[in-house]
Design a protein around this motif. Structure first.
Motif, short mmCIF file in Angstrom:
data_model
loop_
_atom_site.label_atom_id
_atom_site.label_comp_id
_atom_site.label_asym_id
_atom_site.label_seq_id
_atom_site.Cartn_x
_atom_site.Cartn_y
_atom_site.Cartn_z
N GLN A 47 0.82 -1.21 0.00
CA GLN A 47 0.00 0.00 0.00
C GLN A 47 0.86 1.26 0.00
N LEU A 48 1.97 1.25 0.73
CA LEU A 48 2.87 2.40 0.73
C LEU A 48 3.48 2.62 -0.65
N GLU A 49 3.80 1.54 -1.34
CA GLU A 49 4.33 1.67 -2.71
C GLU A 49 3.29 2.30 -3.63
N LYS A 50 2.03 1.90 -3.48
CA LYS A 50 0.95 2.49 -4.28
C LYS A 50 0.81 3.97 -3.96
N LEU A 51 0.86 4.31 -2.68
CA LEU A 51 0.74 5.71 -2.27
C LEU A 51 1.93 6.53 -2.76
N ALA A 52 3.11 5.95 -2.74
CA ALA A 52 4.31 6.64 -3.24
C ALA A 52 4.19 6.87 -4.75
N ALA A 53 3.72 5.86 -5.48
CA ALA A 53 3.55 5.99 -6.93
C ALA A 53 2.51 7.06 -7.27
N ALA A 54 1.52 7.23 -6.40
CA ALA A 54 0.48 8.24 -6.62
C ALA A 54 0.91 9.63 -6.15
N GLY A 55 2.10 9.73 -5.53
CA GLY A 55 2.60 11.02 -5.06
C GLY A 55 2.04 11.44 -3.72
N MET A 56 1.34 10.54 -3.05
CA MET A 56 0.73 10.88 -1.77
C MET A 56 1.67 10.65 -0.59
N VAL A 57 2.76 9.92 -0.86
CA VAL A 57 3.74 9.60 0.18
C VAL A 57 5.12 9.76 -0.43
N HIS A 58 6.03 10.33 0.34
CA HIS A 58 7.44 10.37 -0.06
C HIS A 58 8.10 9.12 0.51
N LYS A 59 8.90 8.45 -0.31
CA LYS A 59 9.69 7.31 0.13
C LYS A 59 11.14 7.77 0.21
N VAL A 60 11.73 7.64 1.40
CA VAL A 60 13.09 8.13 1.64
C VAL A 60 13.99 6.94 1.93
N PRO A 61 14.87 6.59 0.99
CA PRO A 61 15.79 5.48 1.27
C PRO A 61 16.82 5.88 2.32
N THR A 62 17.07 4.98 3.26
CA THR A 62 18.09 5.19 4.27
C THR A 62 18.96 3.94 4.32
#
Length: 137
Positions: A47-62
């Motif tokens: 679900q987070l990947e879907k939200l990131a793809a939709a621009g609703m969530v930023h994914k920050v690699p650490t």
């Protein structure tokens, strides 16, 4: 309109409830469990990947894995970037109308294509910069 599941809605509501705080998928899974929405970790990642793809969530690699943060302006043409504070580690969502011009400049003058929504600057957050200015550790 794509099919929206109960899990997707629960994850989205939980993400939005965190506001500007960055979080891991495991932390979000725990939050969901505490609010009566037991969702598996793999489902939360999907679900987070879907939200990131939709621009609703930023994914920050650490180095430890990914952090996620709700994006208050999910429109694709909105000029937002993230700042990771080198002092405290806080991730701050920044809105800057100059990002579009900078991206155009980089593409035209340097022949690189930049996605500002996936760009992470490193520096000092407002809180740490103020501490530095006043000599507080």
């Amino acid at each position: 309109m794509p099919y929206v599941t109960k899990q997707y809605q629960a994850v989205l509501q939980c993400v939005q409830s965190r506001g500007a705080d960055a979080f891991t998928a495991a932390e979000l899974t725990e939050d969901l469990r505490h609010t009566g929405h037991p969702v598996g970790l793999a489902t939360v990642y999907r679900q987070l990947e879907k939200l990131a793809a939709a621009g609703m969530v930023h994914k920050v690699p650490t180095e430890e894995g990914a952090l996620y943060q709700c994006c208050p302006h999910p429109q694709p043409d909105h000029g937002c970037i993230l700042l990771r504070c080198e002092a405290c580690g806080r991730i701050t969502h920044l809105e800057c109308i100059q990002m579009e011009a900078l991206c155009r400049h980089l593409e035209t003058a340097h022949h690189v294509c930049m996605d500002p929504r996936r760009t992470i600057l490193t520096g000092r957050c407002q809180h740490c910069a103020q501490e530095d200015a006043y000599g507080t550790p």
